[in-house]
Design a protein around this motif. Sequence first.
Motif, PDB file in Angstrom:
ATOM      1  N   LYS B  54      30.978   9.168  19.425  1.00  0.00           N
ATOM      2  CA  LYS B  54      31.432  10.445  19.998  1.00  0.00           C
ATOM      3  C   LYS B  54      32.776  10.868  19.392  1.00  0.00           C
ATOM      4  N   GLU B  58      31.603  14.060  17.459  1.00  0.00           N
ATOM      5  CA  GLU B  58      31.763  15.329  18.180  1.00  0.00           C
ATOM      6  C   GLU B  58      32.830  16.171  17.474  1.00  0.00           C
ATOM      7  N   SER B  60      34.831  18.592  18.248  1.00  0.00           N
ATOM      8  CA  SER B  60      36.134  18.827  18.893  1.00  0.00           C
ATOM      9  C   SER B  60      36.982  17.549  18.897  1.00  0.00           C
ATOM     10  N   HIS B  61      36.336  16.370  18.986  1.00  0.00           N
ATOM     11  CA  HIS B  61      37.072  15.106  18.963  1.00  0.00           C
ATOM     12  C   HIS B  61      37.555  14.799  17.545  1.00  0.00           C
ATOM     13  N   LYS B  63      38.142  16.924  15.291  1.00  0.00           N
ATOM     14  CA  LYS B  63      39.187  17.896  14.953  1.00  0.00           C
ATOM     15  C   LYS B  63      40.550  17.374  15.409  1.00  0.00           C
ATOM     16  N   ALA B  64      40.579  16.680  16.531  1.00  0.00           N
ATOM     17  CA  ALA B  64      41.850  16.127  17.024  1.00  0.00           C
ATOM     18  C   ALA B  64      42.412  15.121  16.029  1.00  0.00           C
ATOM     19  N   ASN B  67      43.588  17.101  12.971  1.00  0.00           N
ATOM     20  CA  ASN B  67      44.868  17.770  13.291  1.00  0.00           C
ATOM     21  C   ASN B  67      46.033  16.780  13.212  1.00  0.00           C
ATOM     22  N   GLU B 232      46.257  23.533  19.635  1.00  0.00           N
ATOM     23  CA  GLU B 232      45.321  22.607  19.012  1.00  0.00           C
ATOM     24  C   GLU B 232      45.625  21.238  19.616  1.00  0.00           C
ATOM     25  N   LEU B 233      44.640  20.375  19.567  1.00  0.00           N
ATOM     26  CA  LEU B 233      44.788  19.079  20.223  1.00  0.00           C
ATOM     27  C   LEU B 233      45.012  17.995  19.177  1.00  0.00           C
ATOM     28  N   LEU B 238      44.417  13.846  23.165  1.00  0.00           N
ATOM     29  CA  LEU B 238      43.031  13.588  23.559  1.00  0.00           C
ATOM     30  C   LEU B 238      42.931  12.266  24.316  1.00  0.00           C
ATOM     31  N   LEU B 241      44.103  12.820  27.789  1.00  0.00           N
ATOM     32  CA  LEU B 241      43.110  13.587  28.543  1.00  0.00           C
ATOM     33  C   LEU B 241      42.021  12.669  29.106  1.00  0.00           C
ATOM     34  N   GLN B 242      41.695  11.617  28.366  1.00  0.00           N
ATOM     35  CA  GLN B 242      40.668  10.679  28.849  1.00  0.00           C
ATOM     36  C   GLN B 242      41.159   9.876  30.047  1.00  0.00           C
TER      37      GLN B 242
END
Lengths: 348, 279
Positions: B54, B58, B60-61, B63-64, B67, B232-233, B238, B241-242
């Motif tokens: 994941k 994923e 979006s993950h 991308k973190a 970034n 942006e993350l 991230l 956030l978990q």
Amino acid sequence: MKRIAALALVCATPAAFPVAAEELNALVWCDHTDPALLEPFEAANDVTVNVKEYEGTAAGMAILDQSAPGDWDVMVVDSVDVARVAAAGKLAPIPAEALPTGDFFPELVMAAQNVIDGKTYAVTEKFGYNTISYDKTKVDPADMEDMAALTSGKYDGKIGIYDYYLPVLGLVGLGQGVATADLNVGALEGLKAPLMALRKASKQVSDVVSSQTALATGEVDIVVGGGEWLTAVLAADNPNLDWTIPKQGGLRWTQSIGVVAGTTKPDLALKFVQYITSAEGQAALAQSSCYWGMPANMKAGALLSDEAKAVLRWDMQPDYLARAQLYPVPDAATDTAMQDLWTEMLNQ
Amino acid sequence: MSDERRLALALVSPALLWTLAFFAVPFAAMLLLSFAHMEGRTVVQGLSLANYAKALGEPSHLKALINSVEITVTVTVVSVALAWPLAATIAWSVPARWQRAALLMAVLPFWTSYVVRSYSWALVLGKNGVVNQAFGAVGLGPFELASTRFATVLGFTHFFVMLLTLTIYANLIQLSPNYARAAQDLGAGRLRTLWHVILPLTLPGIVTGAFVTFVLCIGDYITPQILGGNTELTLPQLIMLQMGRGGNFPMASALSVILMAVVTLAYAASARWLRLDRL
């Protein structure tokens, strides 16, 4: 001579700074760290209250997991998570008859959240709203009564979003006619487009302090997810900051306090809970230097100034309570889906 | 075992135990946890790669992670580019008796709280901040500077230029002026001397500072959170956030292991020149 002076200082210290007979360890949110709240209890009971702040229920439970039984005596917890914490065996039952819930706003007794299998595990202490905060000199207050105005293009780049997925997704859901109780994995699919549209119209997604700073300095004119907790502490310096519950409704946040299972001082812990939920404790908690919020106990109103009540919108509570819904209480799968949607929104 | 070896072991054992207790064991626990999964709100131990799939699959993950790497590389390169001339100026152009004062001035911002400094930058870069007011005075702007990647990079760079200046200065000050003289005696111009003699000789200081910058920057949560405005993350955000409400510690552990893997790669790439004794 210096040695004598040092010795005299050491000898004088206990007299100058009397040590309390007992200590109470409290796992709290930042509003409970205000000395104005703690000192009356400490003085009346000859006790020192040691506080540790935490954010997020999982973080609080992790602290308890890593502690020995008896390390903690009381705990502040998100009311919608009381059942989760109690089910994990972290909270001890408290005698319902010892609590002043008869003086509470009826909606704030929250037996469905605080009472499990007939046993009371926590009591509501403070509440408020996650809605829309704004600077009334920069936006048309009438627009703020309708969530649709946020994505109309009129306020693009002037919006900040509070960085907590539960209330914001709850609000976006209300905007789409989805009640917070109905938010599940299936319903989230329908929230993706409006959430992304809101993100596109916004300048930033930020925590409490950054949201307050952005609103106060004019970096943004609107904070979605804000409320009295965001603007009240700024009201004295900036009376232009305001908040409202739009016609689609808002979210009610609530926090509860309970006695931690395994405490070696259950009587003192209960006494602290009673103090916090008393009119005196409630008035101090409502105006905590960290953030303000409505007291659950209506009798606190007698101890609040007219100015404080105006900031808290005391007289509007019947209407607000009727129009606000509780936070979503997602199951684990919905919670993960919410986090994933939030991550996608942040990295879009 | 000889007495000498026994003494060496006794001397090294406190540090060894410390590393074992506070790094090796916690890291092993985190690694193990990263293969677990959540059933409801309960962590179930296992050997699943789902968290890694994941994290890296994923968009979006992923991308973190991208970034984080982009920001960190940018900060490291910009900080080196600014710190080297500053360190060189202090080492070569400032009289010896003033060098300590100059270094002190360079590191003075270290004395401010990291969080306070970040919030200060947010105010300085704001729509009504000092920078936009200055632009406004000459008829420019206002520019969107706060809550951007630029703000994050600037906040980081402000901090790390100080750190790099120290490591590069420590390297430059040990460099004998005879190297430059010899190069110039052999006909090299000033630029050629700088490029072919001085820079290679200061590489250990540069790489050491750059590596520390990379490690501290990629794992930082505060600066992107305050200055980036969540436009942006990054990976640390991230991870947080978990953990906050959901308590998905297996996923947070997998993301942390990936973060450590990136740092390990950075170490491998720079190991040849790395001189941690320069710190």
